[in-house]
Scaffold this motif. Structure first.
Motif, PDB file in Angstrom:
ATOM      1  N   GLY A   1      -8.010  -0.473   0.663  1.00 12.77           N
ATOM      2  CA  GLY A   1      -8.907  -0.636  -0.465  1.00 12.77           C
ATOM      3  C   GLY A   1      -9.660   0.657  -0.750  1.00 12.77           C
ATOM      4  O   GLY A   1      -9.402   1.685  -0.119  1.00 12.77           O
ATOM      5  N   PRO A   2     -10.612   0.636  -1.679  1.00 12.70           N
ATOM      6  CA  PRO A   2     -11.337   1.841  -2.071  1.00 12.70           C
ATOM      7  C   PRO A   2     -12.064   2.533  -0.916  1.00 12.70           C
ATOM      8  O   PRO A   2     -12.271   3.745  -0.941  1.00 12.70           O
ATOM      9  CB  PRO A   2     -12.345   1.324  -3.116  1.00 12.70           C
ATOM     10  N   ASP A   3     -12.453   1.754   0.107  1.00 18.01           N
ATOM     11  CA  ASP A   3     -13.172   2.319   1.242  1.00 18.01           C
ATOM     12  C   ASP A   3     -12.244   2.747   2.378  1.00 18.01           C
ATOM     13  O   ASP A   3     -12.694   3.206   3.418  1.00 18.01           O
ATOM     14  CB  ASP A   3     -14.197   1.306   1.776  1.00 18.01           C
ATOM     15  N   GLY A   4     -10.959   2.595   2.199  1.00 15.35           N
ATOM     16  CA  GLY A   4     -10.007   2.969   3.236  1.00 15.35           C
ATOM     17  C   GLY A   4      -9.690   1.859   4.211  1.00 15.35           C
ATOM     18  O   GLY A   4      -8.746   1.964   4.988  1.00 15.35           O
ATOM     19  N   GLU A   5     -10.485   0.778   4.172  1.00 22.76           N
ATOM     20  CA  GLU A   5     -10.202  -0.361   5.039  1.00 22.76           C
ATOM     21  C   GLU A   5      -8.999  -1.129   4.494  1.00 22.76           C
ATOM     22  O   GLU A   5      -8.765  -1.167   3.283  1.00 22.76           O
ATOM     23  CB  GLU A   5     -11.412  -1.298   5.096  1.00 22.76           C
ATOM     24  N   VAL A   6      -8.232  -1.743   5.382  1.00 18.11           N
ATOM     25  CA  VAL A   6      -7.057  -2.485   4.945  1.00 18.11           C
ATOM     26  C   VAL A   6      -7.478  -3.712   4.139  1.00 18.11           C
ATOM     27  O   VAL A   6      -8.223  -4.558   4.629  1.00 18.11           O
ATOM     28  CB  VAL A   6      -6.185  -2.892   6.145  1.00 18.11           C
ATOM     29  N   ALA A   7      -7.004  -3.779   2.900  1.00 14.86           N
ATOM     30  CA  ALA A   7      -7.374  -4.864   1.998  1.00 14.86           C
ATOM     31  C   ALA A   7      -6.313  -5.950   1.969  1.00 14.86           C
ATOM     32  O   ALA A   7      -6.570  -7.067   1.508  1.00 14.86           O
ATOM     33  CB  ALA A   7      -7.581  -4.314   0.585  1.00 14.86           C
ATOM     34  N   GLY A   8      -5.119  -5.628   2.441  1.00 13.64           N
ATOM     35  CA  GLY A   8      -4.029  -6.595   2.420  1.00 13.64           C
ATOM     36  C   GLY A   8      -2.742  -5.933   2.858  1.00 13.64           C
ATOM     37  O   GLY A   8      -2.746  -4.858   3.449  1.00 13.64           O
ATOM     38  N   SER A   9      -1.641  -6.571   2.533  1.00 16.70           N
ATOM     39  CA  SER A   9      -0.345  -6.018   2.905  1.00 16.70           C
ATOM     40  C   SER A   9       0.676  -6.336   1.827  1.00 16.70           C
ATOM     41  O   SER A   9       0.519  -7.283   1.062  1.00 16.70           O
ATOM     42  CB  SER A   9       0.125  -6.586   4.247  1.00 16.70           C
ATOM     43  N   VAL A  10       1.719  -5.517   1.768  1.00 14.88           N
ATOM     44  CA  VAL A  10       2.829  -5.756   0.860  1.00 14.88           C
ATOM     45  C   VAL A  10       4.092  -5.827   1.706  1.00 14.88           C
ATOM     46  O   VAL A  10       4.261  -5.061   2.653  1.00 14.88           O
ATOM     47  CB  VAL A  10       2.950  -4.644  -0.210  1.00 14.88           C
ATOM     48  N   SER A  11       4.963  -6.763   1.380  1.00 18.39           N
ATOM     49  CA  SER A  11       6.186  -6.918   2.164  1.00 18.39           C
ATOM     50  C   SER A  11       7.390  -7.128   1.265  1.00 18.39           C
ATOM     51  O   SER A  11       7.263  -7.593   0.135  1.00 18.39           O
ATOM     52  CB  SER A  11       6.065  -8.107   3.126  1.00 18.39           C
ATOM     53  N   ALA A  12       8.536  -6.768   1.794  1.00 16.94           N
ATOM     54  CA  ALA A  12       9.814  -7.070   1.161  1.00 16.94           C
ATOM     55  C   ALA A  12      10.580  -7.945   2.136  1.00 16.94           C
ATOM     56  O   ALA A  12      10.636  -7.648   3.334  1.00 16.94           O
ATOM     57  CB  ALA A  12      10.591  -5.796   0.858  1.00 16.94           C
ATOM     58  N   SER A  13      11.163  -9.025   1.644  1.00 14.01           N
ATOM     59  CA  SER A  13      11.867  -9.934   2.538  1.00 14.01           C
ATOM     60  C   SER A  13      13.146 -10.428   1.896  1.00 14.01           C
ATOM     61  O   SER A  13      13.286 -10.452   0.662  1.00 14.01           O
ATOM     62  CB  SER A  13      10.979 -11.127   2.910  1.00 14.01           C
ATOM     63  N   GLY A  14      14.086 -10.801   2.748  1.00 13.51           N
ATOM     64  CA  GLY A  14      15.354 -11.313   2.256  1.00 13.51           C
ATOM     65  C   GLY A  14      16.192 -11.824   3.406  1.00 13.51           C
ATOM     66  O   GLY A  14      15.779 -11.746   4.575  1.00 13.51           O
ATOM     67  N   PRO A  15      17.347 -12.335   3.112  1.00 13.45           N
ATOM     68  CA  PRO A  15      18.230 -12.823   4.167  1.00 13.45           C
ATOM     69  C   PRO A  15      18.559 -11.708   5.156  1.00 13.45           C
ATOM     70  O   PRO A  15      18.784 -10.567   4.752  1.00 13.45           O
ATOM     71  CB  PRO A  15      19.479 -13.271   3.399  1.00 13.45           C
ATOM     72  N   THR A  16      18.603 -12.047   6.422  1.00 12.29           N
ATOM     73  CA  THR A  16      18.861 -11.045   7.457  1.00 12.29           C
ATOM     74  C   THR A  16      20.204 -10.349   7.251  1.00 12.29           C
ATOM     75  O   THR A  16      20.326  -9.156   7.517  1.00 12.29           O
ATOM     76  CB  THR A  16      18.807 -11.707   8.846  1.00 12.29           C
ATOM     77  N   PHE A  17      21.192 -11.067   6.713  1.00 11.77           N
ATOM     78  CA  PHE A  17      22.495 -10.422   6.500  1.00 11.77           C
ATOM     79  C   PHE A  17      22.419  -9.348   5.419  1.00 11.77           C
ATOM     80  O   PHE A  17      23.244  -8.430   5.380  1.00 11.77           O
ATOM     81  CB  PHE A  17      23.573 -11.466   6.172  1.00 11.77           C
ATOM     82  N   ARG A  18      21.395  -9.442   4.512  1.00 10.16           N
ATOM     83  CA  ARG A  18      21.235  -8.418   3.473  1.00 10.16           C
ATOM     84  C   ARG A  18      20.327  -7.287   3.927  1.00 10.16           C
ATOM     85  O   ARG A  18      20.290  -6.228   3.308  1.00 10.16           O
ATOM     86  CB  ARG A  18      20.673  -9.044   2.189  1.00 10.16           C
ATOM     87  N   ILE A  19      19.535  -7.545   4.985  1.00  7.92           N
ATOM     88  CA  ILE A  19      18.673  -6.492   5.533  1.00  7.92           C
ATOM     89  C   ILE A  19      19.018  -6.331   7.012  1.00  7.92           C
ATOM     90  O   ILE A  19      18.225  -6.691   7.896  1.00  7.92           O
ATOM     91  CB  ILE A  19      17.173  -6.822   5.343  1.00  7.92           C
TER      92      ILE A  19
END
Length: 259
Positions: A209-227
């Motif tokens: 976030g603006p203060d440098g503290e972790v504000a959240g997370s972003v993820s990418a997900s899919g079937p294990t055979f595709r990743i």
């Protein structure tokens, strides 16, 4: 006030007090009692309780009550989450299309990861909608990212209870989980393969976030055979870059601060 049999009368009245103060600006106990249709002593107990939680405050000179700073704090928390979703959406849409996978935004809420937003690639099969749902921290990539950026004391609190095993790949030993989140902190991203459910792989990175503290997370997900394992570094690099772009949109241009 609601007349539904499922409502709790005292809570309903307290929320009505907040609504009345929002509408009228300032009201005295007598006025509130009349508007609520209750005795003055009941109205007084309601505003006294709300005052203890900073939801209302009293004008000492006139004895009237108005909304307090607690309401602003709650509104600020909601605004921050809305800002996170609005700032991240252009980035997550692009990431989803480039990877051909589903992208999620989460925040720490209580002892779980709360999913705020989800974007799926147009060519992908219709994924499960996680928005508004909560998932365990120890069995997801988003959860591990969030765990990696809390204090040691908070980590202990969040992992105090028995950790549920969802699959044979779920880590339920706190020592092993702690070692993994330390690696997450060093690497800048987390990976979960078949840990929440068999056949699902997800990779997440922290959003500052603006203060440098972790504000959240972003993820990418899919079937294990595709990743598969050999694709993980490529996906991780793109997720980390997406997290940096979102962080910059929120006003932070460095690395997430460590707790």
């Amino acid at each position: 006030m609601s007349n539904s049999p499922s409502t709790i009368q005292s809570v309903d009245r307290a929320l009505t007090v907040l609504s009345l103060l929002a509408e009228h600006g300032e009201l005295g106990v007598t006025e509130l009692a009349a508007l609520l249709g209750v005795h003055k002593s009941t109205a007084f107990r309601l505003v006294t309780t709300l005052e203890q939680h900073d939801m209302v405050e009293q004008d000492g000179g006139r004895g009237k009550y108005r909304l307090g700073v607690g309401v602003l704090q709650l509104a600020g928390a909601t605004t921050a989450r809305l800002d996170l979703v609005q700032c991240s959406r252009p980035v997550t849409r692009r990431l989803a299309e480039e990877l051909g996978e589903t992208v999620n935004i989460t925040v720490l809420s209580g002892q779980e990861a709360l999913y705020l937003d989800q974007t799926a690639a147009t060519a992908a099969l219709r994924p499960h909608n996680w928005v508004g749902q909560r998932t365990p921290l120890h069995a997801t990539s988003n959860g591990k990212v969030l765990l990696a950026h809390v204090s040691d004391t908070r980590f202990t609190e969040l992992t105090a209870g028995p950790l549920r095993r969802f699959t044979d790949r779920t880590k339920t030993a706190v020592r092993a989980l702690r070692a993994e989140v330390e690696a997450v902190r060093r690497n800048g991203y987390a990976v979960a393969v078949d840990e929440l459910e068999i056949g699902l792989t997800a990779i997440a990175a922290p959003i500052a976030g603006p203060d440098g503290e972790v504000a959240g997370s972003v993820s990418a997900s899919g079937p294990t055979f595709r990743i598969p394992a050999e694709r993980v570094p490529h996906v991780a690099a793109m997720v980390v870059e997406a997290a940096r772009q979102i962080s910059r949109k929120l006003g932070w241009h460095g690395l997430p601060k460590q707790s």
